[in-house]
Design an enzyme around this catalytic site. Structure first.
Site, PDB file in Angstrom:
ATOM      1  N   SER A  95      39.968  54.126  35.259  1.00 46.53           N
ATOM      2  CA  SER A  95      39.532  52.869  34.625  1.00 46.53           C
ATOM      3  C   SER A  95      38.916  51.907  35.638  1.00 46.53           C
ATOM      4  CB  SER A  95      40.729  52.204  33.930  1.00 46.53           C
ATOM      5  OG  SER A  95      41.784  52.023  34.839  1.00 46.53           O
ATOM      6  N   THR A 197      41.824  47.221  34.349  1.00 46.24           N
ATOM      7  CA  THR A 197      41.369  46.421  35.479  1.00 46.24           C
ATOM      8  C   THR A 197      42.416  46.394  36.559  1.00 46.24           C
ATOM      9  OG1 THR A 197      40.285  45.002  33.888  1.00 46.24           O
ATOM     10  CG2 THR A 197      40.539  44.117  36.114  1.00 46.24           C
ATOM     11  N   ARG A 225      27.509  46.780  27.792  1.00 52.66           N
ATOM     12  CA  ARG A 225      28.653  45.879  27.545  1.00 52.66           C
ATOM     13  C   ARG A 225      29.268  45.432  28.881  1.00 52.66           C
ATOM     14  NH1 ARG A 225      34.416  45.846  28.873  1.00 52.66           N
ATOM     15  NH2 ARG A 225      35.514  44.762  27.199  1.00 52.66           N
ATOM     16  N   GLY A 227      32.605  43.090  30.273  1.00 51.13           N
ATOM     17  CA  GLY A 227      33.881  42.519  29.839  1.00 51.13           C
ATOM     18  C   GLY A 227      34.208  41.231  30.562  1.00 51.13           C
ATOM     19  N   ASP A 228      35.499  40.941  30.611  1.00 42.35           N
ATOM     20  CA  ASP A 228      35.952  39.696  31.243  1.00 42.35           C
ATOM     21  C   ASP A 228      35.994  39.773  32.766  1.00 42.35           C
ATOM     22  OD1 ASP A 228      38.043  41.655  30.856  1.00 42.35           O
ATOM     23  OD2 ASP A 228      39.451  40.157  31.598  1.00 42.35           O
ATOM     24  N   THR A 248      43.896  41.426  32.448  1.00 47.68           N
ATOM     25  CA  THR A 248      43.616  42.840  32.201  1.00 47.68           C
ATOM     26  C   THR A 248      43.680  43.072  30.697  1.00 47.68           C
ATOM     27  OG1 THR A 248      44.275  45.096  32.770  1.00 47.68           O
ATOM     28  CG2 THR A 248      46.051  43.505  32.440  1.00 47.68           C
ATOM     29  N   GLY A 249      43.116  44.181  30.274  1.00 51.32           N
ATOM     30  CA  GLY A 249      43.160  44.493  28.843  1.00 51.32           C
ATOM     31  C   GLY A 249      41.832  44.224  28.166  1.00 51.32           C
ATOM     32  N   HIS A 250      41.926  43.913  26.900  1.00 46.52           N
ATOM     33  CA  HIS A 250      40.759  43.817  26.021  1.00 46.52           C
ATOM     34  C   HIS A 250      39.908  42.594  26.401  1.00 46.52           C
ATOM     35  CE1 HIS A 250      39.556  44.256  21.506  1.00 46.52           C
ATOM     36  NE2 HIS A 250      38.515  43.998  22.270  1.00 46.52           N
TER      37      HIS A 250
HETATM   38  N1  GLY Z   1      39.403  43.916  31.052  1.00 47.22           N
HETATM   39  C1  GLY Z   1      38.316  44.702  31.377  1.00 47.22           C
HETATM   40  C2  GLY Z   1      37.335  44.864  30.321  1.00 47.22           C
HETATM   41  O1  GLY Z   1      37.579  44.546  29.172  1.00 47.22           O
HETATM   42  O2  GLY Z   1      36.262  45.336  30.612  1.00 47.22           O
END
Ligand code: GLY
Length: 341
Positions: A95, A197, A225, A227-228, A248-250
């Site tokens: 990841s 992450t 895409r 992410g954060d 970390t996460g969504h």
């Molecule tokens: N937290 C990492 C991502 O959503 O890409």
């Protein structure tokens, strides 16, 4: 006359007291200003613990590397970069970095950022073919007038800076992607395909705090895409006087609440690190509920450290862990408290 003399005496006394008062006020003001202008001057009672925190089990090896930097008197900025690079280079970690799961079109695209206690920050998004995006982010911070570069511009900059172009898609990640293509449905495995992450926060022996985070993002994401993780304020935020946070996460759910900045601001208002992380998770959860979204596929977690070294975490769901190394080098893998079973 005697009244006048008494008035003059009282006035003189009042004047002297006023001057004295002004003097005291000025000394306090200048102390307060000194404190607030000193980027490493914690707003909390001074203490000097050296601390390394990082997300998930792979944080154990990141902390070990960071600690070897700190134990030689190194700076927190060098420690966070060195720490997360270990995970970026490990093809078994699917990841982050080399060996990361690709997007739905088979491309490994990486996001990362780094920030120090003074507000210096660098970030790279949608970067391909470079194993160490965190070091590209640091180069952007130190060698350009910008904070963030993306895509082909980021790659061009990295190559000019001497980073090596390489294939980041390992046979294992490619095989997994080809298996996914058979159904091509986006139903991530919680804490695996959306545990993504490495976020790291370090306080060094001088009390300087820095953070870094780096990821290949969500598995099977749309091409392009982001992410954060590369967003200062979402995936990472550092304020040398207050503290630091990483997520970390969504990523979409973290971006929606400007998560890491929120956690730091809550610590500024007096929350402990864990309380601040908990409140950020509560806000994200409330937003999910208001939007009528299904939470089953989702995980988010925050990790935070106050400027005095006090640390904590909180997650939406069970399963988030983090590595913590304290003065003396004692390291533990801790399970984060969580909101939902
Ligand atoms: N937290 C990492 C991502 O959503 O890409």
């Amino acid at each position: 006359m005697s009244n006048r003399r008494s008035f003059l005496r009282k006035s003189a006394l009042a004047g002297a007291l006023t001057l004295l008062g002004v003097g005291v006020w000025r000394r306090n003001e200048s102390r307060a200003n000194h404190k607030s202008n000193d980027p490493t001057g914690s707003i909390f009672n001074d203490s000097t613990p050296t601390v390394a925190l990082s997300t998930w089990r792979f944080g154990l090896k990141a902390n070990a590397e960071a600690w070897s930097v700190l134990s030689k008197g190194g700076k927190s900025l060098d420690a966070v970069e060195a720490g997360v690079r270990v995970v970026e280079a490990d093809p078994q970690e699917r990841s982050v970095g080399y060996g990361g799961r690709p997007d739905r079109d088979g491309h490994v695209t990486l996001d990362a950022c780094i920030m120090d206690e003074l507000g210096n920050a660098g970030s790279v998004a949608f970067l391909q073919h470079i194993m160490h995006p965190v070091s590209v982010a640091r180069a952007i911070m130190e060698r350009t007038p910008h904070i963030m570069l993306c895509g082909s511009g980021a790659l061009e900059f990295a190559l000019k800076e001497g980073f090596k172009k390489q294939n980041l898609l390992t046979p294992e990640s490619e095989a997994e992607w080809r298996r996914w293509l058979k159904d091509a449905r986006y139903t991530p495995v919680v804490n695996i395909e959306n545990h993504d992450t490495i976020g790291m926060l370090v306080r060094d022996t001088e009390g300087r705090i820095s953070g870094a985070c780096t990821t290949s993002g969500m598995a099977w994401k749309m091409h392009g895409r982001v992410g954060d993780s590369p967003l200062i304020g979402a995936g990472l935020y550092v304020d040398g006087q207050v503290g630091a946070s990483t997520a970390t996460g969504h990523g979409e759910e973290v971006i929606r609440i400007a998560g890491s900045h929120l956690v730091v601001e809550l610590m500024r208002q007096g929350r402990t690190a864990e309380e601040a992380c908990r409140e950020a998770v509560n806000r994200a959860h409330a937003m999910f509920v208001r939007r009528g979204r299904d939470l089953r596929d989702t995980q988010i977690g925050f990790l935070a450290m106050r400027a005095d070294g006090q640390a904590g975490a909180f997650a939406l769901r069970n399963g988030f862990s983090y590595a913590r190394t304290l003065d003396g080098g004692d390291t533990q893998l801790l399970n984060s408290p969580f909101l939902l079973p």
